[in-house]
Scaffold this motif. Structure first.
Motif, PDB file in Angstrom:
ATOM      1  N   GLU A   8       0.805  -1.218  -0.097  1.00  0.00           N
ATOM      2  CA  GLU A   8       0.103  -0.044  -0.233  1.00  0.00           C
ATOM      3  C   GLU A   8       0.916   1.177   0.071  1.00  0.00           C
ATOM      4  OE1 GLU A   8      -2.374   2.563  -0.116  1.00  0.00           O
ATOM      5  OE2 GLU A   8      -3.231   0.894   0.054  1.00  0.00           O
ATOM      6  N   ILE A  13      -2.970   4.513   5.487  1.00  0.00           N
ATOM      7  CA  ILE A  13      -3.675   3.247   5.064  1.00  0.00           C
ATOM      8  C   ILE A  13      -2.785   2.064   5.597  1.00  0.00           C
ATOM      9  CG2 ILE A  13      -4.783   2.054   3.796  1.00  0.00           C
ATOM     10  CD1 ILE A  13      -5.572   4.237   2.120  1.00  0.00           C
ATOM     11  N   LYS A 104     -12.263  -0.485  -1.129  1.00  0.00           N
ATOM     12  CA  LYS A 104     -11.824   0.635  -0.156  1.00  0.00           C
ATOM     13  C   LYS A 104     -13.130   1.570  -0.119  1.00  0.00           C
ATOM     14  CE  LYS A 104      -6.928   0.713  -0.779  1.00  0.00           C
ATOM     15  NZ  LYS A 104      -5.703   1.816  -1.021  1.00  0.00           N
ATOM     16  N   PRO A 105     -13.193   2.164   1.078  1.00  0.00           N
ATOM     17  CA  PRO A 105     -12.640   1.977   2.442  1.00  0.00           C
ATOM     18  C   PRO A 105     -13.264   0.908   2.892  1.00  0.00           C
ATOM     19  CG  PRO A 105     -14.444   3.781   2.547  1.00  0.00           C
ATOM     20  CD  PRO A 105     -14.475   3.322   1.023  1.00  0.00           C
TER      21      PRO A 105
END
Length: 231
Positions: A8, A13, A104-105
């Motif tokens: 990521e 995140i 996401k989220p």
């Protein structure tokens, strides 16, 4: 302790994911770029159980990372993390070799549930005797998650293997998509049921002579699939 590689590029995140994984007892290896993820994967390929791959990255994107990891190891678990909601993107990720995807989220409980579901599929028949299931010209090797077809060994992902095993055990019987979803992904799987069809496409590409005209796995339109074993 299971090890999870987290790819990521956004640090906030990545830290959020890492904290929640560690709280649930997982060891985490972090990567910021696709290039770094592939390097870490090569260095730790015998230790990594699952890779969580963000799709949108600078440089090599998550789809390419998934393809390269899957080419080197059919038995690793791969989950894509994506902000893309279009079905074509989700299908592309699954056809690249991913076992699952999370939009996401997401909340921590969903992530942990998906990981648990995938580990369950990976661990089925992973211990003990390497049971063989023989039928016609295809033999399944449970421990190795491999298939021998006409004398040639074919590697399957844990998900593909479980689908094939369930259909083989019910030869001649139509198995609904919902039953496959429950049996393979688990009763508490929170994802999209269409994941069954995408994995079936991948499986057919590996075992069928002509995936567009399958002779082993028949589609029961509007219901599910059936193992016929016809050649």
């Amino acid at each position: 302790m299971k090890t999870i590689l987290v790819l990521e590029d956004e640090m906030s995140i990545r830290s959020f994911i890492t904290v929640n994984l560690e709280r649930n007892g997982y060891r985490v290896i972090e990567a910021e770029t696709g290039e770094q993820a592939l390097e870490l994967f090569s260095e730790n390929k015998d230790q990594i159980d699952i890779a969580l791959l963000d799709v949108m990255l600078p440089g090599i994107d998550g789809f390419q990372v998934c393809k390269e990891m899957r080419a080197k190891n059919e038995r690793i678990g791969i989950i894509m993390l994506t902000a893309r909601v279009q079905e074509v993107d989700r299908v592309h990720g699954l056809m690249s070799g991913a076992d699952d995807y999370i939009n996401k989220p997401f909340i921590p409980s969903e992530l942990i549930a998906r990981i648990y579901s995938l580990l369950r599929r990976m661990n089925v028949s992973s211990d003990g005797e390497n049971n063989k299931i023989d039928q016609e010209s295809i033999t399944l090797f449970s421990k190795e998650k491999r298939v021998k077809k006409d004398g040639k060994m074919i590697d399957l992902t844990p998900t593909e293997f479980m689908i094939l095993k369930h259909l083989r055990e019910r030869k001649g019987q139509a198995v609904s998509r919902n039953d496959l979803l429950d049996d393979v992904w688990g009763l508490d799987y929170p994802g999209d049921p269409k994941i069954v069809d995408v994995n079936m496409r991948r499986l057919r590409q590996k075992i069928e002579e002509d995936p567009s005209d399958p002779k082993w796995i028949e589609t029961v339109w509007g219901y599910g699939y059936k193992w016929t074993g016809e050649l």
